[in-house]
Design a protein around this motif. Structure first.
Motif, PDB file in Angstrom:
ATOM      1  N   MET A  60       7.537  -5.979   3.389  1.00  0.00           N
ATOM      2  CA  MET A  60       6.668  -5.287   4.331  1.00  0.00           C
ATOM      3  C   MET A  60       5.766  -4.268   3.650  1.00  0.00           C
ATOM      4  SD  MET A  60       9.325  -4.958   7.551  1.00  0.00           S
ATOM      5  CE  MET A  60       8.142  -4.318   8.721  1.00  0.00           C
ATOM      6  N   THR A  61       6.337  -3.476   2.735  1.00  0.00           N
ATOM      7  CA  THR A  61       5.497  -2.499   2.035  1.00  0.00           C
ATOM      8  C   THR A  61       4.563  -3.204   1.064  1.00  0.00           C
ATOM      9  OG1 THR A  61       7.225  -2.136   0.361  1.00  0.00           O
ATOM     10  CG2 THR A  61       7.177  -0.639   2.245  1.00  0.00           C
ATOM     11  N   MET A  64       1.511  -4.325   2.943  1.00  0.00           N
ATOM     12  CA  MET A  64       0.574  -3.248   3.248  1.00  0.00           C
ATOM     13  C   MET A  64      -0.147  -2.757   1.998  1.00  0.00           C
ATOM     14  SD  MET A  64       0.297  -2.793   6.436  1.00  0.00           S
ATOM     15  CE  MET A  64      -0.859  -1.446   6.169  1.00  0.00           C
ATOM     16  N   ALA A 106       5.434  -7.953   9.257  1.00  0.00           N
ATOM     17  CA  ALA A 106       5.040  -6.544   9.212  1.00  0.00           C
ATOM     18  C   ALA A 106       5.082  -5.878  10.577  1.00  0.00           C
ATOM     19  CB  ALA A 106       3.637  -6.414   8.609  1.00  0.00           C
ATOM     20  N   LEU A 110       9.473  -4.375  12.136  1.00  0.00           N
ATOM     21  CA  LEU A 110       9.454  -2.929  11.920  1.00  0.00           C
ATOM     22  C   LEU A 110      10.726  -2.293  12.466  1.00  0.00           C
ATOM     23  CD1 LEU A 110       7.834  -0.462  10.979  1.00  0.00           C
ATOM     24  CD2 LEU A 110       6.833  -0.352  13.268  1.00  0.00           C
ATOM     25  N   HIS A 117      12.632   3.488   4.895  1.00  0.00           N
ATOM     26  CA  HIS A 117      11.685   2.398   4.692  1.00  0.00           C
ATOM     27  C   HIS A 117      10.619   2.392   5.783  1.00  0.00           C
ATOM     28  CE1 HIS A 117      13.955   0.881   1.405  1.00  0.00           C
ATOM     29  NE2 HIS A 117      14.946   0.405   2.111  1.00  0.00           N
ATOM     30  N   ARG A 118      11.039   2.707   7.016  1.00  0.00           N
ATOM     31  CA  ARG A 118      10.096   2.717   8.130  1.00  0.00           C
ATOM     32  C   ARG A 118       9.057   3.828   7.946  1.00  0.00           C
ATOM     33  NH1 ARG A 118      13.342   3.838  12.293  1.00  0.00           N
ATOM     34  NH2 ARG A 118      14.171   1.722  12.247  1.00  0.00           N
ATOM     35  N   LEU A 121       6.491   2.697   5.471  1.00  0.00           N
ATOM     36  CA  LEU A 121       5.569   1.725   6.048  1.00  0.00           C
ATOM     37  C   LEU A 121       4.560   2.406   6.962  1.00  0.00           C
ATOM     38  CD1 LEU A 121       5.135  -1.373   5.930  1.00  0.00           C
ATOM     39  CD2 LEU A 121       6.208  -1.471   8.165  1.00  0.00           C
ATOM     40  N   ARG A 125       0.499   2.298   6.792  1.00  0.00           N
ATOM     41  CA  ARG A 125      -0.310   1.910   7.952  1.00  0.00           C
ATOM     42  C   ARG A 125      -1.331   2.982   8.287  1.00  0.00           C
ATOM     43  NH1 ARG A 125       3.172  -1.088  12.717  1.00  0.00           N
ATOM     44  NH2 ARG A 125       3.724  -2.967  11.546  1.00  0.00           N
TER      45      ARG A 125
END
Length: 207
Positions: A60-61, A64, A106, A110, A117-118, A121, A125
């Motif tokens: 996910m990271t 981004m 992504a 979430l 981690h959230r 992210l 974003r």
């Protein structure tokens, strides 16, 4: 040679995890499932990722970070806020058409990220949204855009564009470029540069 092999294995793990998470959901996929898809022992994954959570966070990271880097490159030679907005839309829609699994993970997973981690992210974003927010702010300040609330407009435009992954299909009625240009037109209309049919203000901006 060993370094290349390790790198290939890591990439294989990421690719198969992305596919399985997208198809089945993060919670339903085990490390054993990923290992079997890659063709390695389950313990081999831990040479690259400490846990399934770390693997999800990496996907996910990584998405981004790649998105932001590619966006900066796409806008590097564009100065005018109108042209930058058009370029942003074309980039966002095109990238999301090309990376549907990354986008799905992504947004849909979430909820599966642990707090640290959230937070990471969300920071990424915010950086990405900040580019669009700055474009809209500059355009509004110079009287180019009609925007009642820049923050709301930013989120609305991103949500609208990201929705392309829900309906776009390769080989469908609209091709990739036509789809991108449709979103450019909708976005220009949303900031007051194109009036709906019958409106007084017309667009003189060309792609």
């Amino acid at each position: 040679m060993l370094k290349t092999k390790r790198s290939d294995t890591r990439n294989d793990v990421r690719r198969e995890a992305l596919r399985l998470f997208s198809e089945n959901g993060y919670a339903a996929v085990s490390m054993r499932d990923i290992a079997e898809a890659v063709g390695i022992r389950q313990g081999g994954i831990y040479n690259h990722f400490a846990s399934k959570q770390d693997l999800l966070a990496d996907l996910m990271t990584g998405h981004m970070e790649t998105l932001i880097e590619a966006l900066n490159e796409a806008l590097s030679d564009v100065a005018n806020p109108v042209a930058r907005l058009q370029a942003f839309v074309r980039f966002h829609v095109g990238y999301h058409i090309d990376k549907p699994d990354d986008v799905f993970i992504a947004y849909m997973e979430l909820r599966s990220l642990e707090p640290d981690h959230r937070e990471r992210l969300h920071t990424l974003r915010d950086r990405y949204e900040g580019v669009l927010r700055d474009i809209l702010t500059e355009g509004a300040v110079h009287g180019l855009f009609r925007i009642p609330d820049v923050a709301v407009q930013t989120r609305a435009i991103i949500a609208m564009m990201t929705g392309v992954t829900v309906w776009y299909r390769e080989g469908g009625r609209l091709g990739r470029r036509d789809t991108m240009e449709s979103y450019v037109q909708m976005t220009m209309q949303s900031v007051g540069l194109i009036e709906p049919a019958g409106g007084e203000r017309q667009c003189s901006i060309k792609p």
